[in-house]
Write a protein that holds these residues in place. Structure first.
Motif, PDB file in Angstrom:
ATOM      1  N   THR A  96       0.828  -1.196   0.000  1.00 51.42           N
ATOM      2  CA  THR A  96       0.000   0.000   0.000  1.00 51.42           C
ATOM      3  C   THR A  96       0.866   1.250   0.000  1.00 51.42           C
ATOM      4  O   THR A  96       1.761   1.388   0.826  1.00 51.42           O
ATOM      5  CB  THR A  96      -0.924   0.043   1.235  1.00 51.42           C
ATOM      6  OG1 THR A  96      -1.727  -1.146   1.252  1.00 51.42           O
ATOM      7  CG2 THR A  96      -1.829   1.265   1.180  1.00 51.42           C
ATOM      8  N   TYR A 144      -0.320  12.077  -1.910  1.00 51.64           N
ATOM      9  CA  TYR A 144      -0.874  13.289  -1.315  1.00 51.64           C
ATOM     10  C   TYR A 144      -0.524  14.482  -2.192  1.00 51.64           C
ATOM     11  O   TYR A 144       0.459  14.469  -2.934  1.00 51.64           O
ATOM     12  CB  TYR A 144      -0.284  13.540   0.077  1.00 51.64           C
ATOM     13  CG  TYR A 144      -0.627  12.522   1.134  1.00 51.64           C
ATOM     14  CD1 TYR A 144       0.143  11.373   1.292  1.00 51.64           C
ATOM     15  CD2 TYR A 144      -1.689  12.723   2.008  1.00 51.64           C
ATOM     16  CE1 TYR A 144      -0.147  10.446   2.276  1.00 51.64           C
ATOM     17  CE2 TYR A 144      -1.991  11.800   3.005  1.00 51.64           C
ATOM     18  CZ  TYR A 144      -1.209  10.668   3.134  1.00 51.64           C
ATOM     19  OH  TYR A 144      -1.496   9.753   4.120  1.00 51.64           O
ATOM     20  N   LEU A 150      -5.105  13.791   0.802  1.00 51.16           N
ATOM     21  CA  LEU A 150      -4.945  12.464   0.236  1.00 51.16           C
ATOM     22  C   LEU A 150      -5.634  12.416  -1.114  1.00 51.16           C
ATOM     23  O   LEU A 150      -6.811  12.750  -1.238  1.00 51.16           O
ATOM     24  CB  LEU A 150      -5.541  11.410   1.170  1.00 51.16           C
ATOM     25  CG  LEU A 150      -5.481   9.971   0.684  1.00 51.16           C
ATOM     26  CD1 LEU A 150      -4.039   9.491   0.572  1.00 51.16           C
ATOM     27  CD2 LEU A 150      -6.279   9.053   1.613  1.00 51.16           C
ATOM     28  N   THR A 163      -5.230   5.988  -2.748  1.00 58.84           N
ATOM     29  CA  THR A 163      -4.530   4.874  -2.124  1.00 58.84           C
ATOM     30  C   THR A 163      -4.186   3.880  -3.209  1.00 58.84           C
ATOM     31  O   THR A 163      -5.059   3.449  -3.972  1.00 58.84           O
ATOM     32  CB  THR A 163      -5.416   4.212  -1.062  1.00 58.84           C
ATOM     33  OG1 THR A 163      -5.791   5.192  -0.088  1.00 58.84           O
ATOM     34  CG2 THR A 163      -4.685   3.073  -0.377  1.00 58.84           C
ATOM     35  N   ASN A 172      -2.790   0.291  -4.279  1.00 62.14           N
ATOM     36  CA  ASN A 172      -2.578  -1.079  -3.825  1.00 62.14           C
ATOM     37  C   ASN A 172      -1.927  -1.897  -4.937  1.00 62.14           C
ATOM     38  O   ASN A 172      -2.403  -1.889  -6.077  1.00 62.14           O
ATOM     39  CB  ASN A 172      -3.898  -1.726  -3.424  1.00 62.14           C
ATOM     40  CG  ASN A 172      -4.495  -1.059  -2.209  1.00 62.14           C
ATOM     41  OD1 ASN A 172      -3.920  -1.096  -1.125  1.00 62.14           O
ATOM     42  ND2 ASN A 172      -5.647  -0.447  -2.371  1.00 62.14           N
ATOM     43  N   GLU A 193      -9.795   9.421  -3.838  1.00 62.13           N
ATOM     44  CA  GLU A 193     -10.653  10.179  -2.925  1.00 62.13           C
ATOM     45  C   GLU A 193     -11.664  10.991  -3.737  1.00 62.13           C
ATOM     46  O   GLU A 193     -11.466  11.279  -4.922  1.00 62.13           O
ATOM     47  CB  GLU A 193      -9.806  11.110  -2.061  1.00 62.13           C
ATOM     48  CG  GLU A 193      -8.868  10.375  -1.130  1.00 62.13           C
ATOM     49  CD  GLU A 193      -9.605   9.488  -0.166  1.00 62.13           C
ATOM     50  OE1 GLU A 193     -10.453  10.007   0.601  1.00 62.13           O
ATOM     51  OE2 GLU A 193      -9.334   8.259  -0.168  1.00 62.13           O
ATOM     52  N   ILE A 245       3.372  14.399  -2.669  1.00 64.14           N
ATOM     53  CA  ILE A 245       4.124  13.570  -1.737  1.00 64.14           C
ATOM     54  C   ILE A 245       3.543  12.160  -1.736  1.00 64.14           C
ATOM     55  O   ILE A 245       2.319  11.988  -1.681  1.00 64.14           O
ATOM     56  CB  ILE A 245       4.072  14.139  -0.305  1.00 64.14           C
ATOM     57  CG1 ILE A 245       4.696  15.527  -0.244  1.00 64.14           C
ATOM     58  CG2 ILE A 245       4.765  13.211   0.685  1.00 64.14           C
ATOM     59  CD1 ILE A 245       4.590  16.186   1.121  1.00 64.14           C
ATOM     60  N   TYR A 260       3.081   2.620   3.352  1.00 64.39           N
ATOM     61  CA  TYR A 260       2.564   2.102   4.617  1.00 64.39           C
ATOM     62  C   TYR A 260       3.205   0.771   4.951  1.00 64.39           C
ATOM     63  O   TYR A 260       3.259  -0.133   4.112  1.00 64.39           O
ATOM     64  CB  TYR A 260       1.050   1.919   4.529  1.00 64.39           C
ATOM     65  CG  TYR A 260       0.441   1.249   5.744  1.00 64.39           C
ATOM     66  CD1 TYR A 260      -0.025  -0.066   5.692  1.00 64.39           C
ATOM     67  CD2 TYR A 260       0.337   1.933   6.946  1.00 64.39           C
ATOM     68  CE1 TYR A 260      -0.578  -0.669   6.797  1.00 64.39           C
ATOM     69  CE2 TYR A 260      -0.211   1.329   8.066  1.00 64.39           C
ATOM     70  CZ  TYR A 260      -0.671   0.032   7.984  1.00 64.39           C
ATOM     71  OH  TYR A 260      -1.213  -0.564   9.090  1.00 64.39           O
ATOM     72  N   ASP A 294       3.164  -0.580  11.617  1.00 64.32           N
ATOM     73  CA  ASP A 294       2.055   0.358  11.511  1.00 64.32           C
ATOM     74  C   ASP A 294       2.517   1.804  11.385  1.00 64.32           C
ATOM     75  O   ASP A 294       2.161   2.662  12.195  1.00 64.32           O
ATOM     76  CB  ASP A 294       1.150   0.195  12.740  1.00 64.32           C
ATOM     77  CG  ASP A 294      -0.153   0.936  12.562  1.00 64.32           C
ATOM     78  OD1 ASP A 294      -0.643   1.509  13.545  1.00 64.32           O
ATOM     79  OD2 ASP A 294      -0.655   0.957  11.431  1.00 64.32           O
ATOM     80  N   GLN A 297       3.594   5.051   8.492  1.00 65.28           N
ATOM     81  CA  GLN A 297       3.721   5.559   7.141  1.00 65.28           C
ATOM     82  C   GLN A 297       5.056   6.270   7.019  1.00 65.28           C
ATOM     83  O   GLN A 297       5.429   7.059   7.869  1.00 65.28           O
ATOM     84  CB  GLN A 297       2.595   6.554   6.823  1.00 65.28           C
ATOM     85  CG  GLN A 297       1.272   5.904   6.469  1.00 65.28           C
ATOM     86  CD  GLN A 297       0.316   6.886   5.829  1.00 65.28           C
ATOM     87  OE1 GLN A 297       0.714   7.776   5.097  1.00 65.28           O
ATOM     88  NE2 GLN A 297      -0.970   6.713   6.101  1.00 65.28           N
ATOM     89  N   PHE A 339       7.281   8.755   4.522  1.00 64.44           N
ATOM     90  CA  PHE A 339       6.975   9.739   3.492  1.00 64.44           C
ATOM     91  C   PHE A 339       8.159  10.002   2.582  1.00 64.44           C
ATOM     92  O   PHE A 339       9.310  10.025   3.026  1.00 64.44           O
ATOM     93  CB  PHE A 339       6.525  11.056   4.133  1.00 64.44           C
ATOM     94  CG  PHE A 339       5.187  10.950   4.787  1.00 64.44           C
ATOM     95  CD1 PHE A 339       5.072  10.485   6.081  1.00 64.44           C
ATOM     96  CD2 PHE A 339       4.041  11.281   4.090  1.00 64.44           C
ATOM     97  CE1 PHE A 339       3.825  10.363   6.687  1.00 64.44           C
ATOM     98  CE2 PHE A 339       2.797  11.173   4.688  1.00 64.44           C
ATOM     99  CZ  PHE A 339       2.696  10.708   5.979  1.00 64.44           C
ATOM    100  N   GLY A 340       7.851  10.203   1.325  1.00 66.59           N
ATOM    101  CA  GLY A 340       8.876  10.574   0.370  1.00 66.59           C
ATOM    102  C   GLY A 340       9.213  12.043   0.504  1.00 66.59           C
ATOM    103  O   GLY A 340       8.513  12.800   1.173  1.00 66.59           O
ATOM    104  N   GLY A 397       8.942  14.311  -1.668  1.00 72.38           N
ATOM    105  CA  GLY A 397       8.048  15.186  -2.413  1.00 72.38           C
ATOM    106  C   GLY A 397       8.569  15.559  -3.786  1.00 72.38           C
ATOM    107  O   GLY A 397       9.771  15.498  -4.062  1.00 72.38           O
TER     108      GLY A 397
END
Lengths: 111, 116
Positions: free
Chosen positions: B32, B36, B46, B49, B51, B59, B93, B97, B103, B105, B107-108, B110
């Motif tokens: 996943t 963003y 967001l 997502t 997968n 969204e 960005i 996950y 659990d 996240q 982050f890259g 950007g």
């Protein structure tokens, strides 16, 4: 619907001061809350993660608290330094893995 | 070291062209990934997502035909902004996950997109 608010939107303080950033959320049924730092034009750096069962987390000069019942979290920065200048974001997570973000507090530490 | 990389870090393009942004998970296989978008002084929003091996979940309000997401492998997701316009200029960005009890996240760094 969960909403996350950060106050103030911007803050400028002299170097050396202790300061508090605030984050509030409307739905207390959260899984955890995270504080992030974002430098201009950069990605995010995770600072602290507080699980819903925890009250606070500490890392160096940073301390984050969580009061789920009142829907509030604070990020305390001790002895601020110019290098702390950045935008600080808080985000809450529900049972799925989506994060709900605040708009951030832009912090400027003046030398 | 970095857990997530994005490429390019910035891009300037002409209106009407398409731009592809890559997001790579460097440390682990990620089923996943998230994309963003951030406008100045606004919250991260967001977009979708992603997968691995299936269609992305977008969204509400995000045009799936304009923002094409491909998650073809467990370490790579791409976001293609098709027929870009100046209003698509933004900071994009990605995040990865990691479940398995961790659990978290990650982050890259950007990607700054500027459409002229």
């Amino acid at each position: 619907k969960q909403e996350v608010t950060q106050i103030p939107a911007a803050l400028s303080v002299p170097e050396g001061e202790n300061l508090v950033l605030n984050c509030s959320f409307t739905d207390s049924a959260i899984y955890n809350l995270q504080w992030f730092r974002q430098d201009p034009g950069k990605g995010l750096t995770s600072l602290l993660l507080i699980q819903s069962s925890q009250r606070e987390q500490t890392s160096g000069r940073l301390n984050a608290s969580l009061d789920k019942s009142s829907g509030r979290s604070t990020l305390y920065i001790a002895a601020s330094q110019p290098g702390d200048s950045a935008t600080y974001l808080c985000a809450v997570r529900h049972s799925n893995y989506q994060l709900i973000w605040g708009a951030g507090t832009k912090l400027i530490i003046k030398p | 070291g970095a857990v997530v990389s994005q490429h390019p870090s910035w891009v300037i393009c002409k209106s009407g062209t398409s731009v592809k942004i890559e997001c790579r998970s460097l440390d682990f296989q990620a089923t996943t990934m998230f994309w963003y978008r951030q406008f100045p002084k606004k919250s991260l929003m967001l977009m979708a997502t992603s997968n691995e091996g299936s269609k992305a979940t977008y969204e509400q309000g995000v045009e799936k035909d304009k923002f094409l997401i491909n998650h073809a492998s467990l370490t790579l997701s791409t976001l293609t902004v098709t027929s870009a316009h100046p209003e698509d200029s933004s900071f994009y960005i990605c995040s990865v996950y990691r479940g398995e009890g961790i659990d978290t996240q990650y982050f890259g760094p950007g990607t700054r997109l500027t459409v002229l």
